[in-house]
Design an enzyme around this catalytic site. Sequence first.
Site, PDB file in Angstrom:
ATOM      1  N   TYR A 137       0.836  -1.193   0.000  1.00  7.40           N
ATOM      2  CA  TYR A 137       0.000   0.000   0.000  1.00  7.40           C
ATOM      3  C   TYR A 137       0.879   1.254   0.000  1.00  7.40           C
ATOM      4  O   TYR A 137       1.424   1.627   1.035  1.00  7.40           O
ATOM      5  CB  TYR A 137      -0.907   0.017   1.238  1.00  7.40           C
ATOM      6  CG  TYR A 137      -1.993  -1.046   1.261  1.00  7.40           C
ATOM      7  CD1 TYR A 137      -2.389  -1.692   0.093  1.00  7.40           C
ATOM      8  CD2 TYR A 137      -2.646  -1.377   2.434  1.00  7.40           C
ATOM      9  CE1 TYR A 137      -3.397  -2.640   0.111  1.00  7.40           C
ATOM     10  CE2 TYR A 137      -3.661  -2.335   2.461  1.00  7.40           C
ATOM     11  CZ  TYR A 137      -4.033  -2.957   1.289  1.00  7.40           C
ATOM     12  OH  TYR A 137      -5.031  -3.889   1.310  1.00  7.40           O
ATOM     13  N   LYS A 168      -1.165  -7.819  -2.766  1.00  3.82           N
ATOM     14  CA  LYS A 168      -2.525  -7.322  -2.623  1.00  3.82           C
ATOM     15  C   LYS A 168      -2.402  -5.838  -2.886  1.00  3.82           C
ATOM     16  O   LYS A 168      -1.710  -5.115  -2.154  1.00  3.82           O
ATOM     17  CB  LYS A 168      -2.950  -7.604  -1.184  1.00  3.82           C
ATOM     18  CG  LYS A 168      -4.342  -7.296  -0.802  1.00  3.82           C
ATOM     19  CD  LYS A 168      -4.572  -8.091   0.470  1.00  3.82           C
ATOM     20  CE  LYS A 168      -5.832  -7.856   1.233  1.00  3.82           C
ATOM     21  NZ  LYS A 168      -6.380  -6.578   1.289  1.00  3.82           N
ATOM     22  N   GLY A 194     -10.043  -4.899  -1.485  1.00  4.56           N
ATOM     23  CA  GLY A 194     -11.448  -4.485  -1.536  1.00  4.56           C
ATOM     24  C   GLY A 194     -11.704  -3.003  -1.321  1.00  4.56           C
ATOM     25  O   GLY A 194     -12.330  -2.347  -2.137  1.00  4.56           O
ATOM     26  N   GLY A 222     -12.684  -7.425   2.450  1.00  8.08           N
ATOM     27  CA  GLY A 222     -13.215  -7.457   3.811  1.00  8.08           C
ATOM     28  C   GLY A 222     -14.566  -6.789   3.864  1.00  8.08           C
ATOM     29  O   GLY A 222     -15.615  -7.405   3.716  1.00  8.08           O
ATOM     30  N   ARG A 223     -14.507  -5.444   3.990  1.00 12.21           N
ATOM     31  CA  ARG A 223     -15.730  -4.691   4.293  1.00 12.21           C
ATOM     32  C   ARG A 223     -16.833  -4.851   3.265  1.00 12.21           C
ATOM     33  O   ARG A 223     -18.012  -4.862   3.628  1.00 12.21           O
ATOM     34  CB  ARG A 223     -15.365  -3.209   4.471  1.00 12.21           C
ATOM     35  CG  ARG A 223     -14.547  -2.969   5.720  1.00 12.21           C
ATOM     36  CD  ARG A 223     -13.860  -1.621   5.723  1.00 12.21           C
ATOM     37  NE  ARG A 223     -12.710  -1.603   4.842  1.00 12.21           N
ATOM     38  CZ  ARG A 223     -11.917  -0.542   4.658  1.00 12.21           C
ATOM     39  NH1 ARG A 223     -12.179   0.579   5.293  1.00 12.21           N
ATOM     40  NH2 ARG A 223     -10.881  -0.606   3.847  1.00 12.21           N
TER      41      ARG A 223
HETATM   42  P1  FBP Z   1     -11.060  -4.230   2.926  1.00 15.41           P
HETATM   43  O1  FBP Z   1     -11.627  -5.024   1.773  1.00 15.41           O
HETATM   44  O2  FBP Z   1     -12.036  -4.079   4.045  1.00 15.41           O
HETATM   45  O3  FBP Z   1     -10.477  -2.910   2.454  1.00 15.41           O
HETATM   46  O4  FBP Z   1      -9.873  -5.086   3.514  1.00 15.41           O
HETATM   47  C1  FBP Z   1      -8.674  -5.209   2.838  1.00 15.41           C
HETATM   48  C2  FBP Z   1      -7.548  -4.635   3.662  1.00 15.41           C
HETATM   49  O5  FBP Z   1      -6.311  -4.765   3.021  1.00 15.41           O
HETATM   50  C3  FBP Z   1      -7.444  -5.179   5.049  1.00 15.41           C
HETATM   51  O6  FBP Z   1      -6.664  -6.344   5.083  1.00 15.41           O
HETATM   52  C4  FBP Z   1      -6.859  -4.027   5.800  1.00 15.41           C
HETATM   53  O7  FBP Z   1      -7.223  -3.975   7.127  1.00 15.41           O
HETATM   54  C5  FBP Z   1      -7.473  -2.878   5.123  1.00 15.41           C
HETATM   55  O8  FBP Z   1      -7.769  -3.257   3.823  1.00 15.41           O
HETATM   56  C6  FBP Z   1      -6.566  -1.701   5.104  1.00 15.41           C
HETATM   57  O9  FBP Z   1      -7.337  -0.575   4.980  1.00 15.41           O
HETATM   58  P2  FBP Z   1      -6.697   0.818   4.804  1.00 15.41           P
HETATM   59  O10 FBP Z   1      -6.297   0.906   3.376  1.00 15.41           O
HETATM   60  O11 FBP Z   1      -7.799   1.759   5.173  1.00 15.41           O
HETATM   61  O12 FBP Z   1      -5.531   0.882   5.752  1.00 15.41           O
END
Ligand code: FBP
Length: 257
Positions: A137, A168, A194, A222-223
């Site tokens: 990320y 991811k 997601g 997730g969400r």
């Molecule tokens: P979601 O589908 O809910 O976004 O989950 C994927 C994920 O990578 C989780 O593993 C992690 O907690 C979250 O997204 C990270 O979210 P953010 O980008 O807000 O830190």
Amino acid sequence: MNSFLRDGKGMLLAYDQGFEHGPSADFNDKNIDPSYIMEIAAQGDFTGVVFHKGIAEKYYTGKVPLIVKLNGKTSLPKGEPVSTLVCSVEEAISLGAKGVGYTIYLGSANESVMLEEFGEVEEEAHKRGIPAIAWVYPRGEAVKNDTAPEIVAYAARAGLEMGADAVKIKYTGATDSFRWAVRAAGLTKVFMSGGPKAPTDESFLGQVKGAMDAGATGLAVGRNVWQHSNPLKMAAALHEIIFNNGQIEKALELVAQ
Ligand code: FBP
């Protein structure tokens, strides 16, 4: 990665948001209970479920292959993000993990901490014969737009070069630009992340379809599943797109039924 794939595709259910975001806005009376998510993973026929170690230890039933997230951070500190180890590969395996996950905030002033730790995690995971999956990320002052095509492709490529079995990454918003990110990842599998719950099922399923058409291996979500009013119908819709190469119309029918 084969433990998490079916016909070369994968659908992972992520549930680390309680730690990452806090048990507030993301959660309601149902999905605050980890048992609810474990059941969605099993009944929704996910190919993997992602937990931090505490939830794995207390709620994992063994019904779906487990990925343990090895690092984490809370949303409380401000400033340049850094997420460090809270669990070893060895402990993850003792909890039943068939794979480990690790988040790297690429572009953060602290990225070197995470790059170094991921290197160690990847080495240990491969010694023990399990995959290392990198949540890559881009984030921090230096990153102006974390879904810009060139940034997402950079995340994918960094994952390949660091030895991740899968990355991811966030969706770029369009099939063509995501296709380049998939190319950049080479033989490293790409899972679309997601994100927050989309305004409509159609918009979310459109992103999933776009990513799959671009050559993604699957989705780690997730969400958009466990905040849905009917997570199992959403899971059926995702199956249609991911495993049957189905169209959005058919997927929407499944989620509306
Ligand atoms: P979601 O589908 O809910 O976004 O989950 C994927 C994920 O990578 C989780 O593993 C992690 O907690 C979250 O997204 C990270 O979210 P953010 O980008 O807000 O830190």
